[in-house]
Design a protein around this motif. Structure first.
Motif, PDB file in Angstrom:
ATOM      1  N   ALA A 120       0.812  -1.222   0.000  1.00  0.00           N
ATOM      2  CA  ALA A 120       0.000   0.000   0.000  1.00  0.00           C
ATOM      3  C   ALA A 120       0.844   1.270   0.000  1.00  0.00           C
ATOM      4  CB  ALA A 120      -0.927  -0.001   1.211  1.00  0.00           C
ATOM      5  N   LYS A 121       0.436   2.199  -0.843  1.00  0.00           N
ATOM      6  CA  LYS A 121       1.027   3.537  -0.807  1.00  0.00           C
ATOM      7  C   LYS A 121       0.426   4.322   0.352  1.00  0.00           C
ATOM      8  CE  LYS A 121       1.635   7.662  -3.654  1.00  0.00           C
ATOM      9  NZ  LYS A 121       1.415   8.244  -4.984  1.00  0.00           N
ATOM     10  N   ASN A 122      -0.852   4.111   0.593  1.00  0.00           N
ATOM     11  CA  ASN A 122      -1.603   4.839   1.611  1.00  0.00           C
ATOM     12  C   ASN A 122      -2.458   3.854   2.409  1.00  0.00           C
ATOM     13  OD1 ASN A 122      -3.137   4.255  -0.692  1.00  0.00           O
ATOM     14  ND2 ASN A 122      -4.549   5.936  -0.338  1.00  0.00           N
ATOM     15  N   PRO A 123      -1.873   3.122   3.359  1.00  0.00           N
ATOM     16  CA  PRO A 123      -2.660   2.143   4.115  1.00  0.00           C
ATOM     17  C   PRO A 123      -3.879   2.798   4.753  1.00  0.00           C
ATOM     18  CG  PRO A 123      -0.335   1.977   4.671  1.00  0.00           C
ATOM     19  CD  PRO A 123      -0.499   3.210   3.841  1.00  0.00           C
ATOM     20  N   PRO A 124      -5.035   2.140   4.670  1.00  0.00           N
ATOM     21  CA  PRO A 124      -6.227   2.719   5.277  1.00  0.00           C
ATOM     22  C   PRO A 124      -6.098   2.774   6.799  1.00  0.00           C
ATOM     23  CG  PRO A 124      -6.670   0.499   4.512  1.00  0.00           C
ATOM     24  CD  PRO A 124      -5.293   0.849   4.050  1.00  0.00           C
ATOM     25  N   ALA A 125      -6.804   3.699   7.414  1.00  0.00           N
ATOM     26  CA  ALA A 125      -6.750   3.857   8.863  1.00  0.00           C
ATOM     27  C   ALA A 125      -7.618   2.829   9.587  1.00  0.00           C
ATOM     28  CB  ALA A 125      -7.209   5.269   9.230  1.00  0.00           C
ATOM     29  N   HIS A 126      -8.231   1.948   8.861  1.00  0.00           N
ATOM     30  CA  HIS A 126      -9.119   0.934   9.434  1.00  0.00           C
ATOM     31  C   HIS A 126      -8.361   0.076  10.453  1.00  0.00           C
ATOM     32  CE1 HIS A 126     -11.855  -2.453   9.709  1.00  0.00           C
ATOM     33  NE2 HIS A 126     -12.766  -1.755   9.043  1.00  0.00           N
ATOM     34  N   GLY A 127      -8.966  -0.158  11.602  1.00  0.00           N
ATOM     35  CA  GLY A 127      -8.322  -0.910  12.682  1.00  0.00           C
ATOM     36  C   GLY A 127      -7.988  -2.347  12.360  1.00  0.00           C
ATOM     37  N   ASP A 128      -8.644  -2.938  11.362  1.00  0.00           N
ATOM     38  CA  ASP A 128      -8.377  -4.337  11.020  1.00  0.00           C
ATOM     39  C   ASP A 128      -7.412  -4.501   9.840  1.00  0.00           C
ATOM     40  OD1 ASP A 128      -9.779  -5.802  12.942  1.00  0.00           O
ATOM     41  OD2 ASP A 128     -11.679  -5.519  11.899  1.00  0.00           O
TER      42      ASP A 128
END
Length: 168
Positions: A120-128
């Motif tokens: 990922a260039k921009n990992p999501p902020a999602h906790g999982d």
């Protein structure tokens, strides 16, 4: 045309028969339902893979079958021995051999979660996202012109979902 990767961990598998080798474990009822839900989610979002790279394990192949049911289509399937319990590096090596425009890759943790985090260039902020639970799915836009040139850290995340948050 932009290339995309749909990265999915296999759905929840059964531990009911301790005599089975790990590679032979099948999906449990929740896993079957979750995989079909994720296929329906992909369809609703307009993510249609034309090729699938799937680990040789029973649970990954069954995940693919249920996802295809939810999608209402059957992408070209390549079952790959080297994706069984593959490290993130091995997943990258196999992905570089892809030929589809939008590729669905189904494999196992910990390799698939580690791959997602590095890819990922921009990992999501999602906790999982970093935990990458069963049937977690990330859709990436490829940060390269073709699969042979893909590399870590260059691929924007378009979407991330897990089955328990999907309402189709």
């Amino acid at each position: 045309m932009t290339r995309r990767l749909i990265l999915m961990r296999h759905a929840k598998s059964s531990w009911d028969d301790p005599r089975l080798d790990d590679i032979d474990r099948s999906l449990n009822a929740r896993g079957q339902s979750n995989a079909k839900t994720m296929g329906a989610w992909l369809k609703a979002q307009g993510y249609f893979p034309d090729q699938a790279l799937v680990s040789v394990a029973t649970r990954t192949q069954q995940t693919f079958e249920r996802v295809a049911q939810g999608l209402g289509m059957q992408p070209e399937l390549r079952v790959i021995d080297r994706l069984y319990l593959a490290s993130e590096l091995r997943i990258l090596q196999e992905l570089k051999k892809a030929t589809g425009q939008t590729v669905l890759l189904i494999a196992h943790n910990p390799g698939i979660g580690e791959f997602a985090a590095r890819f990922a260039k921009n990992p999501p902020a999602h906790g999982d996202f970093l935990r990458y639970p069963t049937c977690a799915t990330t859709v990436f836009e490829l940060g390269a012109e073709n699969w042979s040139e893909v590399r870590y850290g260059a691929n924007p995340v378009l979407d991330f979902a897990i089955p328990r948050e999907i309402d189709i």
